[in-house]
Every structure is written in structure tokens, then in C-alpha cells.
Design a protein around this motif. Structure first.
Motif, PDB file in Angstrom:
ATOM      1  N   ILE A  62      22.386  83.020  22.949  1.00 16.08           N
ATOM      2  CA  ILE A  62      21.067  82.956  23.587  1.00 16.08           C
ATOM      3  C   ILE A  62      20.629  81.498  23.539  1.00 16.08           C
ATOM      4  O   ILE A  62      20.681  80.865  22.475  1.00 16.08           O
ATOM      5  N   ALA A  63      20.227  80.969  24.688  1.00  7.21           N
ATOM      6  CA  ALA A  63      19.812  79.556  24.732  1.00  7.21           C
ATOM      7  C   ALA A  63      18.403  79.456  25.296  1.00  7.21           C
ATOM      8  O   ALA A  63      18.133  79.915  26.406  1.00  7.21           O
ATOM      9  N   GLY A  64      17.497  78.870  24.516  1.00  8.99           N
ATOM     10  CA  GLY A  64      16.122  78.697  24.981  1.00  8.99           C
ATOM     11  C   GLY A  64      15.802  77.224  25.127  1.00  8.99           C
ATOM     12  O   GLY A  64      16.061  76.435  24.224  1.00  8.99           O
ATOM     13  N   ALA A  65      15.259  76.867  26.288  1.00  5.01           N
ATOM     14  CA  ALA A  65      14.897  75.454  26.491  1.00  5.01           C
ATOM     15  C   ALA A  65      13.805  75.358  27.545  1.00  5.01           C
ATOM     16  O   ALA A  65      13.607  76.270  28.358  1.00  5.01           O
ATOM     17  N   GLY A  66      13.095  74.231  27.504  1.00  3.02           N
ATOM     18  CA  GLY A  66      12.016  74.032  28.468  1.00  3.02           C
ATOM     19  C   GLY A  66      12.247  72.802  29.322  1.00  3.02           C
ATOM     20  O   GLY A  66      13.235  72.088  29.160  1.00  3.02           O
ATOM     21  N   GLY A  67      11.338  72.581  30.253  1.00  2.41           N
ATOM     22  CA  GLY A  67      11.442  71.420  31.146  1.00  2.41           C
ATOM     23  C   GLY A  67      12.674  71.523  32.039  1.00  2.41           C
ATOM     24  O   GLY A  67      12.942  72.567  32.632  1.00  2.41           O
ATOM     25  N   ALA A  68      13.422  70.444  32.141  1.00  3.31           N
ATOM     26  CA  ALA A  68      14.682  70.459  32.904  1.00  3.31           C
ATOM     27  C   ALA A  68      15.710  71.181  32.024  1.00  3.31           C
ATOM     28  O   ALA A  68      16.572  70.560  31.399  1.00  3.31           O
ATOM     29  N   VAL A 109      16.694  81.596  28.057  1.00  5.24           N
ATOM     30  CA  VAL A 109      15.255  81.858  27.978  1.00  5.24           C
ATOM     31  C   VAL A 109      14.513  80.598  28.427  1.00  5.24           C
ATOM     32  O   VAL A 109      14.542  79.582  27.743  1.00  5.24           O
ATOM     33  N   PRO A 110      13.857  80.657  29.599  1.00  3.73           N
ATOM     34  CA  PRO A 110      13.077  79.510  30.059  1.00  3.73           C
ATOM     35  C   PRO A 110      11.785  79.411  29.251  1.00  3.73           C
ATOM     36  O   PRO A 110      11.089  80.408  29.072  1.00  3.73           O
ATOM     37  N   ALA A 121      22.634  84.602  32.274  1.00  3.00           N
ATOM     38  CA  ALA A 121      21.693  85.711  32.461  1.00  3.00           C
ATOM     39  C   ALA A 121      20.308  85.197  32.100  1.00  3.00           C
ATOM     40  O   ALA A 121      19.968  85.080  30.929  1.00  3.00           O
ATOM     41  N   SER A 122      19.507  84.864  33.100  1.00  6.89           N
ATOM     42  CA  SER A 122      18.188  84.286  32.827  1.00  6.89           C
ATOM     43  C   SER A 122      17.143  85.380  32.616  1.00  6.89           C
ATOM     44  O   SER A 122      17.045  86.325  33.395  1.00  6.89           O
ATOM     45  N   MET A 123      16.392  85.238  31.556  1.00  9.75           N
ATOM     46  CA  MET A 123      15.304  86.168  31.259  1.00  9.75           C
ATOM     47  C   MET A 123      13.992  85.614  31.814  1.00  9.75           C
ATOM     48  O   MET A 123      13.966  84.562  32.450  1.00  9.75           O
ATOM     49  N   ALA A 124      12.901  86.311  31.530  1.00 16.93           N
ATOM     50  CA  ALA A 124      11.569  85.863  31.947  1.00 16.93           C
ATOM     51  C   ALA A 124      11.150  84.636  31.131  1.00 16.93           C
ATOM     52  O   ALA A 124      11.720  84.359  30.065  1.00 16.93           O
ATOM     53  N   ILE A 125      10.141  83.931  31.612  1.00 14.65           N
ATOM     54  CA  ILE A 125       9.611  82.769  30.892  1.00 14.65           C
ATOM     55  C   ILE A 125       8.873  83.256  29.628  1.00 14.65           C
ATOM     56  O   ILE A 125       8.083  84.196  29.688  1.00 14.65           O
ATOM     57  N   GLY A 126       9.150  82.575  28.518  1.00 10.74           N
ATOM     58  CA  GLY A 126       8.327  82.769  27.318  1.00 10.74           C
ATOM     59  C   GLY A 126       8.727  83.925  26.425  1.00 10.74           C
ATOM     60  O   GLY A 126       9.881  84.350  26.407  1.00 10.74           O
ATOM     61  N   LYS A 127       7.712  84.430  25.676  1.00  8.44           N
ATOM     62  CA  LYS A 127       7.981  85.409  24.607  1.00  8.44           C
ATOM     63  C   LYS A 127       8.667  86.679  25.084  1.00  8.44           C
ATOM     64  O   LYS A 127       9.558  87.193  24.423  1.00  8.44           O
ATOM     65  N   ALA A 128       8.235  87.191  26.251  1.00  8.70           N
ATOM     66  CA  ALA A 128       8.884  88.413  26.765  1.00  8.70           C
ATOM     67  C   ALA A 128      10.360  88.107  27.041  1.00  8.70           C
ATOM     68  O   ALA A 128      11.238  88.949  26.806  1.00  8.70           O
ATOM     69  N   GLY A 129      10.621  86.898  27.518  1.00  7.35           N
ATOM     70  CA  GLY A 129      12.003  86.495  27.778  1.00  7.35           C
ATOM     71  C   GLY A 129      12.810  86.420  26.493  1.00  7.35           C
ATOM     72  O   GLY A 129      13.975  86.844  26.447  1.00  7.35           O
ATOM     73  N   ALA A 130      12.203  85.903  25.439  1.00  5.55           N
ATOM     74  CA  ALA A 130      12.910  85.799  24.151  1.00  5.55           C
ATOM     75  C   ALA A 130      13.197  87.195  23.588  1.00  5.55           C
ATOM     76  O   ALA A 130      14.293  87.472  23.094  1.00  5.55           O
TER      77      ALA A 130
END
Ligand code: RP5
Length: 170
Positions: free
Chosen positions: A64-70, A88-89, A114-123
Motif C-alpha cells: 500500500i503506497a500513500g502519497a500526496g501532491g505529485a 492512496v492519494p 489500484a487507486s483508492m479514494a482520496i484520504g482516510k476512506a482511501g486508507a
């Protein structure tokens, strides 16, 4: 970094932890061994590469990879491994996560994330999706996922009974 884990969670920065912690809570609830660590696609490409290669050697089954911005972390990881990668965006820039979502989801053909939703729901969903993958070969996890879904439905059922909304009949 020797312990056997099933899920590896990677974050682009420690500032992502407030969101990604949600994924660890779900994995803890399901008693699935995981490790959460930091690696940045842009700031530490070498660490990212080494981490992924050692993950394969250690028997990790999902990343699972979570990152923001670019947010290129999930994509860069997917480029280096055949393990399933869930992205996780994270909403951490002035563009409120839309940048992270597009960076995570718009992968070129051949390199799936496999991209999830933005933020906590995505995590939260990233952890559940990882469990669904693990559950294909682990009946115990599959059973716990079934109970999890039954609980969700029961909660709505109970709230539905409590909820006195408006109705009108002539
Ligand atoms: C991304 O930049 C990280 O994933 C984080 O969401 C964002 C900001 O990082 P920091 O400047 O807070 O370290 O790479």
C-alpha cells in the motif's frame, strides 16, 4: 527489517501518517502482520527501490503506497515489482488531493496501480482491499471479511431503525 509481514505500507512523508494510520488500524483489527515505513519517490528514489526489492524477498504479498501532491510513489513502486500495489492519494497540497488522485490513478497501460479514494476512506479501503487479496488464499481472513460486511449492514439496519426522518402523506 527481518520480520515476516504480509502487507507493506509506504508513505511519501511522515506528514502522511495522520491518514495512513487508518490503514494500519484496519490491519491490526484483522491481526494481519504489516509494517509501515517512509520512502519518497522523488526525495529518496534509492531507498524506495531497495525497500521494494527487500519486500519481495521478505514475502510481502501486497504493498500500500500513500502519497500526496505529485504522488508518484505508488506508480514508481509498481514499476519495480509484480506485487499488487494499492495507492492512496493524500490531500496534502493546495490542490486538495485532486493532484494526488490523478497522479496515482493515471498509470500507463502495463503498470497497474489500484487507486483508492482520496484520504482516510482511501486508507481504510486500501487495507480492506489488501485483505481481500490475502483472503483469496487465507480462509480465516475471508471469513473475517464476511463478518466485517455483515457488521456494516447491521449498523445501517440499526441506524435506520433509530432514524426518524420526515415523511408526508396526504
Ligand atoms: C509528498 O509530499 C508526501 O507524500 C506528502 O503528502 C507531501 C508533503 O510532504 P512533506 O513536505 O510534508 O514532507 O511527497
Amino acid at each position: 527489517m527481518g520480520q515476516k509481514i504480509s502487507v507493506l505500507i509506504v508513505m511519501g512523508s511522515d506528514s502522511d501518517w495522520g491518514i495512513m494510520e487508518r490503514a494500519t488500524q484496519v490491519l491490526k483489527e484483522f491481526k494481519v502482520p504489516y509494517e509501515a515505513t517512509l520512502a519518497s519517490a522523488h526525495r529518496s528514489p534509492d531507498r524506495t527501490r531497495k525497500l521494494i526489492h527487500s519486500a519481495e524477498e521478505r514475502g510481502v504479498q501486497v504493498i500500500i503506497a500513500g502519497a500526496g501532491g505529485a504522488a508518484h510513489l505508488a506508480g514508481v513502486i509498481a514499476a519495480e515489482t509484480i506485487l499488487p500495489v494499492i495507492g492512496v492519494p493524500i490531500e496534502s497540497s493546495p490542490l486538495h488531493g485532486l493532484d494526488s488522485l490523478l497522479s496515482t490513478v493515471q498509470m500507463p497501460g502495463g503498470v497497474p496501480v489500484a487507486s483508492m479514494a482520496i484520504g482516510k476512506a482511501g486508507a481504510q479501503n486500501a487495507a480492506l482491499f489488501a485483505l481481500q487479496i490475502l483472503g483469496r488464499s487465507n480462509p480465516e481472513i475471508a471469513n473475517r471479511l464476511r463478518s466485517y460486511k455483515e457488521d456494516l449492514a447491521a449498523q445501517v439496519e440499526a441506524k435506520g431503525k433509530q432514524f426518524h426522518g420526515q415523511s408526508q402523506s396526504d
